[in-house]
Design an enzyme around this catalytic site. Sequence first.
Site, PDB file in Angstrom:
ATOM      1  N   THR A  80      53.213  37.456  42.881  1.00 43.90           N
ATOM      2  CA  THR A  80      51.955  37.296  42.783  1.00 43.90           C
ATOM      3  C   THR A  80      51.388  37.216  41.293  1.00 43.90           C
ATOM      4  OG1 THR A  80      51.560  38.709  44.950  1.00 43.90           O
ATOM      5  CG2 THR A  80      49.680  38.903  43.183  1.00 43.90           C
ATOM      6  N   LYS A 130      45.711  35.548  47.424  1.00 44.09           N
ATOM      7  CA  LYS A 130      46.480  36.763  47.354  1.00 44.09           C
ATOM      8  C   LYS A 130      45.625  37.868  46.546  1.00 44.09           C
ATOM      9  CE  LYS A 130      49.666  39.982  47.432  1.00 44.09           C
ATOM     10  NZ  LYS A 130      51.125  39.704  47.275  1.00 44.09           N
ATOM     11  N   LYS A 181      49.172  45.645  38.218  1.00 44.10           N
ATOM     12  CA  LYS A 181      49.085  44.100  37.733  1.00 44.10           C
ATOM     13  C   LYS A 181      48.303  43.140  38.648  1.00 44.10           C
ATOM     14  CE  LYS A 181      52.261  41.737  39.427  1.00 44.10           C
ATOM     15  NZ  LYS A 181      52.504  40.667  40.623  1.00 44.10           N
TER      16      LYS A 181
END
Length: 301
Positions: A103, A178, A246
């Site tokens: 990701t 995502k 993150k």
Amino acid sequence: MEPLHPNNTPIGFIGLGVMGASMARNLLKAGYCLNLYTRTKQKAMSLLSEGANWQGSPALVASNSNIIITMVGYPNDVEEVYFGENGILNHIRPYSYLIDMTTSSPLLAQKIENKAKEKNSFSLDAPVSGGDIGAKEGKLAIMVGGTKEVFETVLPIFKVIGTNIVYQGLAGAGQHTKMCNQIALASNMIGVCEALVYAEEAGLEPTTVLQSIETGAAGSWALSKLAPRIINGDFEPGFYVKHFIKDMDIALDQIKTMDFEAKGLLLSSSFYKELARLGRGNDGTQTLYKIINDRDRLSDL
């Protein structure tokens, strides 16, 4: 383009974390020749004993593989693995296929594709969802960005590690999708934890409550998979707090270019950053429950 098959496709796999190791193992079991690299070789030992091949750098993975899958931690790791002196893009064979399943940033996905084209190669951004369980069972959701023809060529490989495999659009579209997943999950995790605290405060048995609500309108992956872990006091990572932070930061950076404010995402991000400050970055995302449950005893976390 011809579909890729186990008997003619050496696959390089870089990154053997909570999910990456299981993804690599499923490819090995499916008969693919696997070339591995991870910064800590010890993490690769079980796969090496099962027949995978060790490569000492991303450069060696690239020079010995027709297709390279990366599943690393952060965008800066992706940058180093692809663009560093010993990185993939400086050592790939012509007509290689690069698949970043980390990701990461949509802009970085586009940068990788542009450089791959210069090298007469192909790239896809294909982040996944499903956690450690989905990775072990080969049932990950895979969100793919890049050229449709390239997607169709590597689809047999995706089918080994996932079941919900959707082509989303051009380079970066997988990463944007995502971000949608992580935004939905961020607020959902608050709801799951608050529901469990409410059940306890009301004198209910949380496991019994879960039986009623997980198949109704409140049902979600987090409720079905992570709520039982919370109830059992299991805060081991299927997905790390630090990696979720993150992901939320990437989404928040993208949102700065858009005309809306993601208040739920901002709230969830603040909770998870509080967990990280308390030293819980390597715990599972379900550790959010500890903050939702008792904010007066954070020092005891």
